[in-house]
Design a protein around this motif. Structure first.
Motif, PDB file in Angstrom:
ATOM      1  N   TYR A 171       0.836  -1.209   0.000  1.00 11.67           N
ATOM      2  CA  TYR A 171       0.000   0.000   0.000  1.00 11.67           C
ATOM      3  C   TYR A 171       0.869   1.256   0.000  1.00 11.67           C
ATOM      4  O   TYR A 171       0.514   2.261  -0.622  1.00 11.67           O
ATOM      5  CB  TYR A 171      -0.944  -0.009   1.195  1.00 11.67           C
ATOM      6  CG  TYR A 171      -2.200   0.791   0.939  1.00 11.67           C
ATOM      7  CD1 TYR A 171      -2.927   0.613  -0.241  1.00 11.67           C
ATOM      8  CD2 TYR A 171      -2.662   1.731   1.857  1.00 11.67           C
ATOM      9  CE1 TYR A 171      -4.069   1.343  -0.497  1.00 11.67           C
ATOM     10  CE2 TYR A 171      -3.807   2.463   1.618  1.00 11.67           C
ATOM     11  CZ  TYR A 171      -4.508   2.270   0.434  1.00 11.67           C
ATOM     12  OH  TYR A 171      -5.644   3.005   0.168  1.00 11.67           O
ATOM     13  N   LEU A 172       2.022   1.196   0.671  1.00 14.71           N
ATOM     14  CA  LEU A 172       2.970   2.304   0.603  1.00 14.71           C
ATOM     15  C   LEU A 172       3.473   2.481  -0.833  1.00 14.71           C
ATOM     16  O   LEU A 172       3.633   3.612  -1.309  1.00 14.71           O
ATOM     17  CB  LEU A 172       4.144   2.057   1.542  1.00 14.71           C
ATOM     18  CG  LEU A 172       5.273   3.107   1.499  1.00 14.71           C
ATOM     19  CD1 LEU A 172       4.750   4.497   1.874  1.00 14.71           C
ATOM     20  CD2 LEU A 172       6.421   2.690   2.416  1.00 14.71           C
ATOM     21  N   GLY A 173       3.702   1.354  -1.525  1.00  6.89           N
ATOM     22  CA  GLY A 173       4.105   1.423  -2.926  1.00  6.89           C
ATOM     23  C   GLY A 173       3.048   2.112  -3.774  1.00  6.89           C
ATOM     24  O   GLY A 173       3.366   2.928  -4.650  1.00  6.89           O
ATOM     25  N   PHE A 174       1.765   1.820  -3.499  1.00  7.06           N
ATOM     26  CA  PHE A 174       0.674   2.493  -4.218  1.00  7.06           C
ATOM     27  C   PHE A 174       0.702   3.992  -3.944  1.00  7.06           C
ATOM     28  O   PHE A 174       0.588   4.805  -4.864  1.00  7.06           O
ATOM     29  CB  PHE A 174      -0.676   1.915  -3.804  1.00  7.06           C
ATOM     30  CG  PHE A 174      -1.845   2.726  -4.297  1.00  7.06           C
ATOM     31  CD1 PHE A 174      -2.299   2.592  -5.597  1.00  7.06           C
ATOM     32  CD2 PHE A 174      -2.473   3.651  -3.466  1.00  7.06           C
ATOM     33  CE1 PHE A 174      -3.356   3.365  -6.065  1.00  7.06           C
ATOM     34  CE2 PHE A 174      -3.529   4.421  -3.922  1.00  7.06           C
ATOM     35  CZ  PHE A 174      -3.978   4.272  -5.222  1.00  7.06           C
ATOM     36  N   PHE A 175       0.857   4.358  -2.673  1.00  2.00           N
ATOM     37  CA  PHE A 175       0.882   5.774  -2.309  1.00  2.00           C
ATOM     38  C   PHE A 175       2.046   6.493  -2.983  1.00  2.00           C
ATOM     39  O   PHE A 175       1.890   7.619  -3.472  1.00  2.00           O
ATOM     40  CB  PHE A 175       0.972   5.926  -0.781  1.00  2.00           C
ATOM     41  CG  PHE A 175      -0.361   6.080  -0.112  1.00  2.00           C
ATOM     42  CD1 PHE A 175      -0.706   7.263   0.519  1.00  2.00           C
ATOM     43  CD2 PHE A 175      -1.284   5.047  -0.114  1.00  2.00           C
ATOM     44  CE1 PHE A 175      -1.940   7.410   1.143  1.00  2.00           C
ATOM     45  CE2 PHE A 175      -2.513   5.174   0.500  1.00  2.00           C
ATOM     46  CZ  PHE A 175      -2.851   6.369   1.136  1.00  2.00           C
ATOM     47  N   CYS A 176       3.215   5.859  -3.021  1.00  2.06           N
ATOM     48  CA  CYS A 176       4.384   6.484  -3.645  1.00  2.06           C
ATOM     49  C   CYS A 176       4.182   6.664  -5.146  1.00  2.06           C
ATOM     50  O   CYS A 176       4.528   7.711  -5.718  1.00  2.06           O
ATOM     51  CB  CYS A 176       5.638   5.654  -3.374  1.00  2.06           C
ATOM     52  SG  CYS A 176       6.187   5.686  -1.661  1.00  2.06           S
TER      53      CYS A 176
END
Length: 355
Positions: A149-154
């Motif tokens: 999910y952090l990858g999506f946000f980035c």
């Protein structure tokens, strides 16, 4: 002239892929566009997340899937084409200034994309950190899920920043064009707008690209209603709405003001010319009796009257030309781009509340 001396790193990646498959949208998706989809699938569990959150996440994901293509399109097609088109409504003595302007903003777009992105880094990562409790409630609780999910946000903040950067460059380019380049408004241009539809088309195309950010509004409102610092989300929403409005309204206003000044100057020149011709005709008529009967006086009268009529027609052409760069097609696309954010705000207010 070729108005695309350098390319953004996203464009270079897509152009590399076009060496194998010459379909920019497909290449952009295969090389980068799939990332938010995979991150979302890994991070989310439909059995634990609420329907409203899943719908919001799907729309936010849909917003950035075509983003690599949008960035490539702006860099390689939209911005260079704008400079090619406005060369036709630029006075000859300003072509060198136009070349310098094109080189300057092509460089700004390529080299300083990170400036706009930094704004979204601060906002989006803050939301990610303060929203951990809410995300755990949606089933995003393992290390792998949080990492995905952090990858999506980035990914999301990167391409939100790049789109915002294109929107700002659009505003700066048109402002500089209106201030630094001499326009050559043609009242007989086929677009009926003195050739200014070029500016309107450029602005509205970027407005449409920017307005795709409205797809993230439902998820933004969902997160804002469940975290302690919802103001951070609303700051991001306000910046998005401001950018959409700025992308079209400011260029339209700026170019119209510049074109109005040019028209007033042309009308003054034509008025002065008409007065001189009428004065000359009056003097010729007064002295006609003293001239020899060789037929030249009548000929001069007729020529002067024709010249006066032609000058009056040119005056009326400049007076009647519409200088707002808005055709029916441009207005239709503008309304569509404005309705998109409105529709998603209404969706949040009246639909997701019942899910």
């Amino acid at each position: 002239m070729e108005y695309n001396a350098t390319s953004l790193w996203v464009s270079r990646i897509v152009d590399w892929g076009r060496g194998y498959v010459d379909r920019p949208f497909l290449v952009a998706f295969l090389l980068m566009g799939w990332i938010p989809v995979v991150c979302s699938v890994v991070a989310l569990d439909s059995s634990e997340a609420s329907t409203a959150f899943l719908v919001g996440q799907a729309l936010a994901c849909l917003m950035v899937v075509p983003a690599p293509f949008d960035v490539w399109y702006y860099d390689e097609r939209l911005l260079p084409q704008f400079f090619d088109d406005i060369e036709l409504i630029t006075a000859t003595e300003s072509h060198d200034a136009l070349d310098r302007l094109a080189e300057r903003y092509d460089t700004y777009y390529v080299k300083y994309w990170w400036v706009s992105t930094l704004v979204w880094v601060g906002l989006v990562l803050t939301v990610f950190v303060v929203g951990q409790g809410y995300f755990r409630g949606q089933g995003i609780d393992t290390l792998v899920e949080r990492g995905a999910y952090l990858g999506f946000f980035c990914y999301w903040l990167l391409f939100a920043g790049l789109r915002s950067h294109g929107g700002l460059i659009t505003v700066f380019v048109i402002r500089a064009f209106a201030e630094e380049v001499t326009l050559d408004v043609d009242p007989l241009h086929p677009d009926g707008l003195g050739g200014l539809s070029t500016v309107g088309t450029f602005a509205i195309r970027m407005t449409i690209i920017t307005s795709l950010g409205s797809l993230a509004l439902p998820l933004s409102f969902q997160i804002a209603s469940h975290i302690a610092y919802e103001e951070v989300v609303y700051v991001g929403v306000a910046l998005f709405v401001l950018l959409v409005a700025l992308n079209f309204l400011y260029p339209t206003y700026k170019v119209n003001r510049r074109a109005q000044d040019l028209r007033e100057k042309m009308l003054d020149n034509h008025r002065e010319r008409i007065r001189k011709l009428e004065k000359r005709l009056a003097l010729l008529t007064e002295n006609e009796a003293d001239l020899p009967d060789d037929g030249l006086a009548e000929t001069n009268d007729e020529l002067l009257e024709l010249e006066i009529r032609r000058a009056r027609r040119e005056y009326e052409d400049y007076q009647n030309v519409q200088l707002y760069p808005l055709s029916i097609g441009i207005i239709t696309r503008l309304v569509s781009s404005i309705l998109l954010p409105v529709c998603f705000i209404l969706f949040e207010l009246f639909v997701t509340g019942s899910l």
